[in-house]
Design an enzyme around this catalytic site. Sequence first.
Site, PDB file in Angstrom:
ATOM      1  N   ASP A 127      19.747  34.063  -4.932  1.00 31.43           N
ATOM      2  CA  ASP A 127      18.506  33.662  -4.267  1.00 31.43           C
ATOM      3  C   ASP A 127      18.732  32.352  -3.518  1.00 31.43           C
ATOM      4  O   ASP A 127      19.717  31.647  -3.781  1.00 31.43           O
ATOM      5  CB  ASP A 127      17.375  33.496  -5.276  1.00 31.43           C
ATOM      6  CG  ASP A 127      16.003  33.771  -4.665  1.00 31.43           C
ATOM      7  OD1 ASP A 127      15.926  33.939  -3.428  1.00 31.43           O
ATOM      8  OD2 ASP A 127      15.009  33.818  -5.407  1.00 31.43           O
ATOM      9  N   LYS A 160       8.868  42.894  -7.297  1.00 31.14           N
ATOM     10  CA  LYS A 160       7.843  42.134  -8.017  1.00 31.14           C
ATOM     11  C   LYS A 160       6.560  42.081  -7.198  1.00 31.14           C
ATOM     12  O   LYS A 160       6.569  42.192  -5.978  1.00 31.14           O
ATOM     13  CB  LYS A 160       8.329  40.711  -8.304  1.00 31.14           C
ATOM     14  CG  LYS A 160       8.588  39.870  -7.064  1.00 31.14           C
ATOM     15  CD  LYS A 160       9.129  38.493  -7.424  1.00 31.14           C
ATOM     16  CE  LYS A 160       9.383  37.674  -6.155  1.00 31.14           C
ATOM     17  NZ  LYS A 160       9.978  36.365  -6.449  1.00 31.14           N
ATOM     18  N   ARG A 196       2.895  39.733  -6.968  1.00 35.43           N
ATOM     19  CA  ARG A 196       2.189  38.519  -7.380  1.00 35.43           C
ATOM     20  C   ARG A 196       0.706  38.639  -7.039  1.00 35.43           C
ATOM     21  O   ARG A 196       0.354  39.210  -6.013  1.00 35.43           O
ATOM     22  CB  ARG A 196       2.740  37.283  -6.653  1.00 35.43           C
ATOM     23  CG  ARG A 196       4.203  36.967  -6.854  1.00 35.43           C
ATOM     24  CD  ARG A 196       4.508  35.674  -6.120  1.00 35.43           C
ATOM     25  NE  ARG A 196       5.931  35.400  -5.995  1.00 35.43           N
ATOM     26  CZ  ARG A 196       6.650  34.713  -6.869  1.00 35.43           C
ATOM     27  NH1 ARG A 196       6.068  34.246  -7.952  1.00 35.43           N
ATOM     28  NH2 ARG A 196       7.935  34.480  -6.665  1.00 35.43           N
ATOM     29  N   ARG A 210       8.763  27.835   3.303  1.00 31.84           N
ATOM     30  CA  ARG A 210       8.016  29.011   2.835  1.00 31.84           C
ATOM     31  C   ARG A 210       6.766  29.253   3.668  1.00 31.84           C
ATOM     32  O   ARG A 210       6.132  30.302   3.550  1.00 31.84           O
ATOM     33  CB  ARG A 210       7.662  28.833   1.353  1.00 31.84           C
ATOM     34  CG  ARG A 210       8.840  29.049   0.421  1.00 31.84           C
ATOM     35  CD  ARG A 210       8.522  28.739  -1.027  1.00 31.84           C
ATOM     36  NE  ARG A 210       8.510  27.300  -1.291  1.00 31.84           N
ATOM     37  CZ  ARG A 210       8.433  26.764  -2.508  1.00 31.84           C
ATOM     38  NH1 ARG A 210       8.348  27.544  -3.570  1.00 31.84           N
ATOM     39  NH2 ARG A 210       8.431  25.449  -2.669  1.00 31.84           N
ATOM     40  N   ASP A 228       0.813  -1.225   0.000  1.00 32.71           N
ATOM     41  CA  ASP A 228       0.000   0.000   0.000  1.00 32.71           C
ATOM     42  C   ASP A 228       0.840   1.266   0.000  1.00 32.71           C
ATOM     43  O   ASP A 228       0.305   2.371   0.051  1.00 32.71           O
ATOM     44  CB  ASP A 228      -0.953  -0.002   1.198  1.00 32.71           C
ATOM     45  CG  ASP A 228      -0.211   0.044   2.533  1.00 32.71           C
ATOM     46  OD1 ASP A 228       1.032  -0.095   2.529  1.00 32.71           O
ATOM     47  OD2 ASP A 228      -0.880   0.228   3.572  1.00 32.71           O
ATOM     48  N   GLY A 229       2.179   1.130  -0.046  1.00 31.68           N
ATOM     49  CA  GLY A 229       3.059   2.290  -0.074  1.00 31.68           C
ATOM     50  C   GLY A 229       3.735   2.585   1.241  1.00 31.68           C
ATOM     51  O   GLY A 229       4.683   3.388   1.294  1.00 31.68           O
ATOM     52  N   THR A 285       9.777  27.482  -9.916  1.00 38.28           N
ATOM     53  CA  THR A 285       9.307  27.418 -11.304  1.00 38.28           C
ATOM     54  C   THR A 285      10.258  28.104 -12.271  1.00 38.28           C
ATOM     55  O   THR A 285      10.174  27.898 -13.481  1.00 38.28           O
ATOM     56  CB  THR A 285       7.924  28.068 -11.436  1.00 38.28           C
ATOM     57  OG1 THR A 285       8.031  29.472 -11.135  1.00 38.28           O
ATOM     58  CG2 THR A 285       6.925  27.428 -10.490  1.00 38.28           C
ATOM     59  N   GLY A 293      10.307  31.240 -12.943  1.00 38.84           N
ATOM     60  CA  GLY A 293       9.690  32.422 -13.541  1.00 38.84           C
ATOM     61  C   GLY A 293      10.320  33.725 -13.102  1.00 38.84           C
ATOM     62  O   GLY A 293      10.558  34.622 -13.917  1.00 38.84           O
TER      63      GLY A 293
END
Length: 313
Positions: free
Chosen positions: A221, A195, A197, A99, A41-42, A226, A228
């Site tokens: 950073d 920036k 968002r 985060r 089942d994992g 992603t 972007g």
Amino acid sequence: MPHLEPEAKIFACSQSVYLAETIAKTYGIPLGKVTFSQYSDGEFQPSYEESLRGLRVFIVCSTFPSADNLMELLLMIDAAKRASARHITAVIPYFGWARQDRKDKPRVPIGAKLVAKLLETAGATRIMTMDLHADQIQGFFEKPVDHLFASTIFLPYVKSLNLENLTIASPDMGGSKRAYAYSKFLESDVVICYKQRKVANVIDTMELIGEVKGRNVVLVDDMIDTGGTLAKAADLMIEKGALSVRAICTHAILSGDAYEKIENSQLSELIVTDSIPLKKQSNKIRVVSCAPLFAEVMHMVHHNNSISGKFLM
């Protein structure tokens, strides 16, 4: 009888074996043996194949998705505790859920705090990590935290490039402290991207604070997800007259179509560590190993030596 210092052993979760093997080799000891039993089942169960009684144990595991990595680390810590290990250090090059370090809107968890409590409850007596997304996460722990900085391996690389008219850049306001620290050591100028968002991982607008015309820019950073932000920042800086744009990111999450964004961007190079394994290779991505840094600090910790010389920022 003479006092004998307890032996140290290094073990790895299944997804971090690649890094742990290099750390152990640099440290000068073989990687410890662990087997994993898998149920249909994992569900899985780690098992140490050697004695841990009275020893200092280092467990190397970056907690990037999926959540199995974190669960695996917790089970290995618990197993080491029940095997009577004297000290259990969770070596987490990439600390996932970082985060989620605060409530930024109603009815959301503080994931980083939860992970800290899980690690301590499992039995970790020390935490070792690198470039946390938010420095204050150290305060979520009641155990000692060794927060290392990838700048100790990135700065020599940047210096080796011998870039003229060097400018350090932060891709957002939150990373300005990191950018200023790099610029101090490199004696360079600093620019910052501002920036906005509307939703996570999607940039609405980006503006540049500072001058980049005729400059070789290095973006700094802690992670690239992603891609972007860095791709858009690089394109903006080339548009503003920058000669070249490189990026330094400690943790290469690189989810979704991040590889394609990097390949199609104006970035001439992306330098990352091996805290997270790359999903595929790219001509634009260069990996600088963090294994020597962790091996050296682990050796210092085991022998109760000061590690303050490893903090450049």
